[in-house]
Write a protein that holds these residues in place. Structure first.
Motif, PDB file in Angstrom:
ATOM      1  N   GLU A   1       8.041 -24.539  51.739  1.00  0.00           N
ATOM      2  CA  GLU A   1       7.097 -23.327  51.197  1.00  0.00           C
ATOM      3  C   GLU A   1       6.685 -22.766  50.137  1.00  0.00           C
ATOM      4  O   GLU A   1       6.122 -21.934  49.531  1.00  0.00           O
TER       5      GLU A   1
ATOM      6  N   THR B   1       7.148 -16.151  53.060  1.00  0.00           N
ATOM      7  CA  THR B   1       8.252 -16.925  52.896  1.00  0.00           C
ATOM      8  C   THR B   1       9.862 -16.064  52.984  1.00  0.00           C
ATOM      9  O   THR B   1       9.535 -15.202  52.416  1.00  0.00           O
TER      10      THR B   1
ATOM     11  N   TYR C   1      14.898 -12.114  40.196  1.00  0.00           N
ATOM     12  CA  TYR C   1      16.184 -12.370  40.538  1.00  0.00           C
ATOM     13  C   TYR C   1      16.255 -14.278  41.446  1.00  0.00           C
ATOM     14  O   TYR C   1      17.355 -15.446  40.946  1.00  0.00           O
ATOM     15  N   SER C   2      15.011 -14.642  42.233  1.00  0.00           N
ATOM     16  CA  SER C   2      15.073 -15.467  42.890  1.00  0.00           C
ATOM     17  C   SER C   2      14.437 -16.656  41.804  1.00  0.00           C
ATOM     18  O   SER C   2      13.029 -16.879  42.073  1.00  0.00           O
ATOM     19  N   THR C   3      15.044 -17.869  41.918  1.00  0.00           N
ATOM     20  CA  THR C   3      14.529 -18.743  42.002  1.00  0.00           C
ATOM     21  C   THR C   3      14.091 -19.895  42.425  1.00  0.00           C
ATOM     22  O   THR C   3      12.919 -20.598  41.907  1.00  0.00           O
ATOM     23  N   PHE C   4      14.419 -19.667  44.048  1.00  0.00           N
ATOM     24  CA  PHE C   4      12.653 -19.449  44.478  1.00  0.00           C
ATOM     25  C   PHE C   4      11.869 -19.169  44.642  1.00  0.00           C
ATOM     26  O   PHE C   4      10.433 -20.751  44.665  1.00  0.00           O
TER      27      PHE C   4
ATOM     28  N   SER D   1       8.260 -21.123  58.457  1.00  0.00           N
ATOM     29  CA  SER D   1       9.981 -20.871  59.145  1.00  0.00           C
ATOM     30  C   SER D   1      10.980 -19.492  59.023  1.00  0.00           C
ATOM     31  O   SER D   1      10.853 -18.863  58.014  1.00  0.00           O
TER      32      SER D   1
ATOM     33  N   GLY E   1      21.251 -24.215  45.207  1.00  0.00           N
ATOM     34  CA  GLY E   1      19.829 -24.291  46.764  1.00  0.00           C
ATOM     35  C   GLY E   1      18.576 -24.737  45.581  1.00  0.00           C
ATOM     36  O   GLY E   1      19.045 -25.383  44.127  1.00  0.00           O
ATOM     37  N   LEU E   2      17.728 -25.034  46.762  1.00  0.00           N
ATOM     38  CA  LEU E   2      16.347 -25.922  45.505  1.00  0.00           C
ATOM     39  C   LEU E   2      15.924 -25.569  44.768  1.00  0.00           C
ATOM     40  O   LEU E   2      15.446 -26.417  43.908  1.00  0.00           O
TER      41      LEU E   2
ATOM     42  N   PHE F   1      20.055 -10.598  47.808  1.00  0.00           N
ATOM     43  CA  PHE F   1      21.415 -11.464  47.082  1.00  0.00           C
ATOM     44  C   PHE F   1      22.120 -10.916  48.082  1.00  0.00           C
ATOM     45  O   PHE F   1      22.041  -9.244  48.274  1.00  0.00           O
TER      46      PHE F   1
ATOM     47  N   HIS G   1      15.729 -28.901  56.318  1.00  0.00           N
ATOM     48  CA  HIS G   1      16.478 -27.443  55.329  1.00  0.00           C
ATOM     49  C   HIS G   1      15.558 -26.786  54.498  1.00  0.00           C
ATOM     50  O   HIS G   1      15.010 -26.954  53.420  1.00  0.00           O
TER      51      HIS G   1
ATOM     52  N   LEU H   1      14.693 -15.833  54.617  1.00  0.00           N
ATOM     53  CA  LEU H   1      15.023 -16.554  55.558  1.00  0.00           C
ATOM     54  C   LEU H   1      14.859 -15.994  57.207  1.00  0.00           C
ATOM     55  O   LEU H   1      15.811 -16.505  58.271  1.00  0.00           O
TER      56      LEU H   1
ATOM     57  N   GLN I   1      21.003 -19.468  54.353  1.00  0.00           N
ATOM     58  CA  GLN I   1      20.924 -20.929  53.823  1.00  0.00           C
ATOM     59  C   GLN I   1      22.040 -22.471  53.516  1.00  0.00           C
ATOM     60  O   GLN I   1      22.771 -21.370  54.083  1.00  0.00           O
TER      61      GLN I   1
ATOM     62  N   LYS J   1      11.482 -27.918  54.670  1.00  0.00           N
ATOM     63  CA  LYS J   1      11.336 -26.505  54.814  1.00  0.00           C
ATOM     64  C   LYS J   1      11.236 -25.533  53.245  1.00  0.00           C
ATOM     65  O   LYS J   1      10.221 -25.030  53.200  1.00  0.00           O
ATOM     66  N   ALA J   2      12.046 -25.713  52.902  1.00  0.00           N
ATOM     67  CA  ALA J   2      11.644 -25.301  51.507  1.00  0.00           C
ATOM     68  C   ALA J   2      11.002 -25.300  50.511  1.00  0.00           C
ATOM     69  O   ALA J   2      10.281 -24.519  50.450  1.00  0.00           O
TER      70      ALA J   2
END
Ligand code: GDP
Length: 528
Positions: free
Chosen positions: A433, A383, A448-451, A414, A158-159, A334, A426, A385, A419, A429-430
């Motif tokens: 955010e 933010t 844990y989220s790299t986002f 959004s 992912g991004l 997750f 998509h 999903l 994902q 938008k990520a």
């Protein structure tokens, strides 16, 4: 529908004419016009020391210095081609931390190298020719054979994963005088501006090594098989099945310098491992005095294109600009660590209430109107999903007064539900955010989220991290991050992490910068 749209057109036309007639008057009375006209009246020297931050006059030491982030950014760009490059700084809330003079000098040198060796140059063509014909190259540790050496970033996941790996690969390139090129897939196009002036970081489509996304399945040349290799493939993802495990060994680092072409795939923030290598110790100490690698390199590299910047700024001014404070809340669930939405919401509220980030609500009894503070609302930028969290948080703060009378407005840009990294829109938008979160005053992110690592790194804010159920989430709701750096999730399987040729009792300063992650057991991060 038809009638409505012709009414809209007529009304819009009439409004446009009225606005044009009233424009001079509006220019005199509005705040922004006040700024503009005052700007024209001010002598140049004074103008340079005044910023128009948030529509108000804010004294600044040096406007240009501010815009270029203390020399981090090159001034050699056309501003209009990438508005975010010089504008984003006016949205970040905490005062900028200046980069070290050494980092600034290093970046200018890198830009010159990239311009000299980048796509479209004669030296690049020569390097491609060399790649096509160098199957019998011999490599000696520490000796680059040419001036122009390349590391190609291959995207993975992912991004957030892509961005942290991109920043890590750039640091690796900087440390080794290699030119960073990106294998840009369709889903990643039109997201980020070119970061290096007068050249491109995009790997040309006719690059002779094909199918880069699948090369990991059967790479012809890796660190375990480097003999006579025209290039090496380095697999540095969390999944260590095919890993070039020797990558972080000091001998390997020296050997890799001699390769003109490296193809590197990663979804990890492997920066802490570079800090653990004595090969880079001296240089890193000069480049960074604190745990702020992502903060500087992220702000240097990651500029949303004008189309994404349009989303970001329109949303910001429509929903967030007038808030007294903006609390960013990033929720990521997750599959490997499931949690019900009830549990997640309880964890978020417990954390926010305990830490005083959001006010509690009064569930029972009538609202005492004197409790209602007539000031601007506090905004929550949510933010995730999914849409359910927004509905529940918004209803809670709408239906009940808060204990301190604060009004809370909840916004969610959004809810994509799933994902879809393969879709460009998509991903836009990520990115939007991530950037909006970086403009908040306070951040609550998901462990844990790299986002979430991206906005924390860009903003330079230490977030409150919501612990995952498998990382202690049952006993602790959230922990305050010790630094704004992302976590290197999976260093365990790589050989030579922490290998250092040092004398007993000697404790280097850079080593002290590497510590444990709050959210991932076994993870490594830079700590302040
Ligand atoms: P990680 O999986 O949390 O480490 O983060 P990644 O960014 O690598 O992958 C998750 C991907 O799911 C993102 O890149 C988005 O495509 C999507 N996603 C997850 N959370 C959000 C969110 O809050 N907003 C948006 N727009 N997309 C999200």
């Amino acid at each position: 529908m038809e009638r409505q749209s012709s009414w809209v057109k007529k009304t819009t036309g009439a409004m446009t004419i009225t606005c044009l007639m009233l424009l001079p008057l509006l220019l005199l009375v509005t705040q922004s016009a006040f700024n503009t006209s005052l700007d024209r009246l001010l002598p140049h020297g004074i103008r340079a020391r005044i910023g128009w931050k948030d529509g108000s006059l804010t004294p600044r030491d040096d406007d240009d210095d501010d815009k270029l982030l203390g020399g981090l950014l090159s001034g050699d760009f056309d501003e209009a081609s990438c508005l975010s490059r010089y504008d984003a700084v006016s949205y970040w809330k905490n005062p900028s931390r200046p980069p070290s003079p050494h980092l600034v000098a290093k970046l200018r040198r890198y830009e010159a190298l990239h311009k000299r060796c980048g796509p479209g140059t004669e030296l690049f063509e020569k390097a491609i020719h060399h790649l096509n014909s160098s199957a019998s190259s011999n490599h000696t540790a520490g000796e680059p054979t040419t001036d122009c050496n390349y590391v190609v970033w291959v995207p993975s996941d992912g991004l957030g994963n892509r961005i942290i790996a991109l920043v890590s690969t750039f640091l690796y390139a900087l440390l080794n005088d290699k030119v960073l090129l990106l294998h840009l897939t369709d889903d990643f196009l039109d997201l980020l501006c070119e970061p290096f002036p007068g050249t491109s970081w995009s790997l040309p489509q006719d690059f002779p090594v094909g199918d880069l996304l699948n090369i990991y399945e059967n790479p012809p040349w890796t660190l375990s098989n480097p003999q006579n290799a025209p290039y090496l493939y380095l697999h540095l993802t969390h999944d260590q099945r095919f890993s070039a495990h020797g990558f972080f060994c000091e001998d390997s680092q020296l050997l890799l310098r001699s390769f003109q072409w490296l193809l590197l795939r990663s979804n990890q923030y492997f920066v802490p491992a570079l800090f653990r290598s004595s090969v880079y110790e001296k240089e890193l100490k000069l480049m960074f005095s604190e745990a702020d690698v992502f903060y500087h390199l992220g702000r240097y590299l990651l500029h949303p294109t004008n189309s994404v910047w349009g989303y970001i700024t329109r949303y910001y001014h429509a929903y967030l600009a007038d808030a007294e404070q903006i609390v960013g809340l990033q929720i990521r669930v997750f599959r490997s660590a499931p949690i019900s939405s009830d549990q997640m919401l309880a964890q978020i509220l417990n954390c926010s209430w305990q830490e005083g980030l959001l006010p509690q609500v009064i569930i029972e009894g009538a609202m005492n109107s004197s409790r209602w503070r007539r000031n601007k609302p506090k905004a929550v930028l949510l933010t995730t999903l999914y849409s359910g969290y927004y509905e529940r948080l918004r209803s809670m703060y709408n239906e009940h007064p808060t204990v301190d009378g604060e009004v809370i407005a909840v916004h969610q840009p959004s809810h994509e539900e799933k994902q879809h990294t393969e879709e460009r829109n998509h991903n836009k938008k990520a990115l939007m955010e991530m950037y909006l979160l970086s403009f908040c005053d306070v951040l609550v992110t998901s462990g844990y989220s790299t986002f979430g690592y991206v906005p924390q790194g860009l903003s330079g804010l230490r977030p409150w991290i919501l612990m995952r159920p498998d990382g202690g989430g049952e006993s602790v709701n959230c922990r305050r991050a010790v630094s704004t750096e992302p976590c290197f999730h999976a260093p365990m399987g790589y050989w030579c992490i922490g290998e250092r040729k040092r004398k007993e009792g000697e404790e280097e300063e850079v080593m002290r910068l590497v510590g444990k992650c709050e959210d991932v057991a076994g993870g490594l991060k830079l700590v302040s």
